[in-house]
Design a protein around this motif. Structure first.
Motif, short mmCIF file in Angstrom:
data_model
loop_
_atom_site.label_atom_id
_atom_site.label_comp_id
_atom_site.label_asym_id
_atom_site.label_seq_id
_atom_site.Cartn_x
_atom_site.Cartn_y
_atom_site.Cartn_z
N ARG A 8 0.94 -1.27 -0.06
CA ARG A 8 -0.12 0.08 0.14
C ARG A 8 1.17 1.31 0.02
O ARG A 8 1.84 1.40 0.74
N ARG A 16 -9.62 8.64 -2.28
CA ARG A 16 -9.30 7.33 -2.58
C ARG A 16 -9.56 6.36 -1.50
O ARG A 16 -10.10 5.17 -1.45
N ARG A 17 -9.29 6.81 -0.31
CA ARG A 17 -9.34 6.07 1.17
C ARG A 17 -11.05 5.67 1.21
O ARG A 17 -11.39 4.77 1.40
N THR A 19 -13.55 6.05 -1.07
CA THR A 19 -14.10 5.45 -2.07
C THR A 19 -13.91 3.78 -1.52
O THR A 19 -15.04 3.01 -1.71
N VAL A 20 -12.89 3.46 -1.06
CA VAL A 20 -12.47 2.03 -1.09
C VAL A 20 -13.29 1.48 0.21
O VAL A 20 -14.03 0.38 0.30
N PRO A 30 -14.71 -2.31 -4.65
CA PRO A 30 -14.54 -0.83 -5.03
C PRO A 30 -14.52 -0.61 -6.45
O PRO A 30 -13.87 -1.39 -7.15
N GLY A 33 -9.27 2.61 -6.84
CA GLY A 33 -8.36 2.32 -5.52
C GLY A 33 -7.87 1.19 -5.19
O GLY A 33 -7.42 0.71 -3.88
N LEU A 34 -8.18 0.01 -6.18
CA LEU A 34 -7.88 -1.09 -5.95
C LEU A 34 -6.44 -1.60 -5.62
O LEU A 34 -5.82 -2.36 -4.98
N LEU A 37 -5.30 -2.32 -2.00
CA LEU A 37 -5.98 -3.66 -1.53
C LEU A 37 -5.06 -4.83 -2.17
O LEU A 37 -5.37 -6.03 -1.92
N TRP A 79 -8.81 -4.27 -10.83
CA TRP A 79 -7.41 -3.96 -10.50
C TRP A 79 -6.60 -3.71 -11.87
O TRP A 79 -5.75 -2.84 -11.99
#
Length: 449
Positions: A8, A16-17, A19-20, A30, A33-34, A37, A79
């Motif tokens: 990360r 972005r945080r 959204t996830v 999501p 922002g993949l 993760l 992703w």
């Protein structure tokens, strides 16, 4: 997506945080922002990035992704789509379904593609911005070649014909519709321009008067859709995009349709693969996803021998030695360790924006994350591979949110995992009731403290 760690980024924007975290709270994958993760996907990166680069250079790639439910197929394709966007690809994700998007009707697949088309700068549907950018690029090219303002319309028309000469051999109405769209805009007729663009995007039931004004007839059909896809790729390339990344998700639903529709759909998939490999679609990266039963069963790919031959891949070796360059790649799914690792990654991501990050990490420590992961897996009949969605939903919505908002909330004392049938998918519900030797319900599984 088995892994024990995450790469990360050190700095993550609040947007972005959010959204996830919001998506996980809803139990959804999501939309962006993949990379925050993406754990355990590093073994695919080199090969897939090389394929994206090849497509950006004018090549074309077809890829089949296989994995059981919960193995992360949707996560994986999104992703990869994000990696494509960073290379300035346009992206479209299409859910295959018997009623909404039957695969054997490629005109419907093309329509869904244009409806869900997105670019690094524009959300769905990005078709109009892409077409407008293309005409702007033609004008710039004409001016750079010495055209005057008076000569510009004629020179743009010449460039339009030249750029679409190959497309017009298969779908002459694509270029005709683009002319109609430009003419309507020049005349200030926004309603007609929008309707013509809708027809260009494969929308049915466009008024006959609009079609006549643009010089086109009827609605898009199965074979015309391939020509329009070819035209869209040309427009994307000339307007500055590297290519088009398309996902046909949940193709395994073909196993549940009528046999005649299934056979047509499998043949359409075979046709798409052949067209990609023939070089007809430069700039296209096409991905399908499905379960092992779809690829290996007699109600799926094996039903059509030519398709089975094109997708044949050796998976008899240890998964560690799977070839990510092969036409078909498999996602092994989550193990208990990787599920816990993902939970810890989410916990840390959440804590970074919490009012008291230290308290979040202390109260929801690694041991508690591990206990919750085991409990959720137990509620689903011990099937860890299908637990990620529900586990992350419970972790964020039931535990982390409460710890963040209530200073005296302790999940070890104040929270007991419950799983209602209404919050499960059909597959999760079947596993929860399967009686595989695990707890009869989530209430029968105590967290170890």
């Amino acid at each position: 997506m088995s892994t024990t760690g995450s790469r990360r980024p050190a700095q993550v924007s609040a947007a972005r945080r959010r959204t996830v975290i919001d998506a996980l709270r809803r139990g959804a994958v999501p939309e962006s922002g993949l990379d925050l993760l993406a754990t355990g996907l590093d073994r695919f990166e080199t090969a897939l990035d090389a394929e994206l680069d090849a497509v950006a250079s004018g090549g074309a790639v077809f890829k089949a992704v296989r994995g059981e439910y919960g193995s992360g197929k949707t996560f994986f394709t999104r992703w990869l789509g994000e990696r494509a966007k960073r290379r300035n690809f346009a992206v479209a994700e299409i859910q295959i379904s018997e009623n909404e998007t039957p695969l054997h009707k490629l005109e419907t697949v093309y329509r869904r593609l244009t409806e869900r088309l997105t670019t690094p700068s524009f959300p769905p549907s990005a078709l109009r911005p892409v077409v407008d950018a293309w005409f702007y690029a033609l004008e710039e090219d004409a001016l750079a070649a010495g055209a005057t303002e008076e000569e510009l319309p004629e020179e743009v028309e010449k460039l339009l014909v030249a750029r679409l000469v190959e497309v017009s051999r298969h779908a002459p109405s694509f270029a005709t519709a683009l002319r109609g769209y430009r003419t309507a805009l020049a005349e200030g007729d926004e309603a007609t321009a929008a309707a013509v663009l809708a027809w260009l995007g494969g929308q049915p039931h466009v008024a006959a008067a609009v079609r006549r004004s643009a010089g086109v007839r009827g609605d898009l059909d199965h074979f015309g859709a391939l020509g329009f896809l070819q035209g869209l790729l040309t427009v994307l390339r000339d307007s500055g995009h590297s290519g088009l990344f398309v996902v046909l998700d949940e193709v395994e639903t073909l196993q549940r349709v009528r046999s005649d529709a299934r056979d047509k759909a499998l043949n359409a998939l075979r046709q798409l693969i052949d067209e990609v490999h023939s070089g007809r679609f430069p700039g296209l990266y096409l991905v399908i996803t499905g379960t092992p039963a779809f690829y290996d069963g007699q109600q799926g790919v094996q039903r059509l021998a030519p398709l089975a031959q094109r997708l044949a891949t050796d998976f008899t070796t240890d998964p560690r030695f799977d070839n990510p360059r092969a036409v078909q790649i498999r996602l092994p799914g989550f193990s208990q360790d990787s599920l816990i690792g993902l939970g810890i990654t989410i916990r840390d991501l959440y804590a970074d924006a919490a009012e008291a990050p230290g308290r979040v990490k202390t109260v929801v420590d690694d041991a508690y994350v591990s206990d919750l992961a085991r409990a959720v897996g137990g509620a689903l009949g011990g099937k860890v591979g299908v637990a990620p969605r529900l586990f992350l939903k419970k972790l964020v919505g039931d535990v982390l949110d409460r710890v963040d908002q209530f200073d005296d909330f302790d999940p070890r004392r104040h929270y007991r995992l419950t799983v209602a049938s209404s919050e499960l998918t059909d597959i999760e519900r079947n596993l929860a009731a399967s009686g595989t030797g695990g707890p009869a319900s989530a209430d029968d599984f105590d967290l170890e403290l």
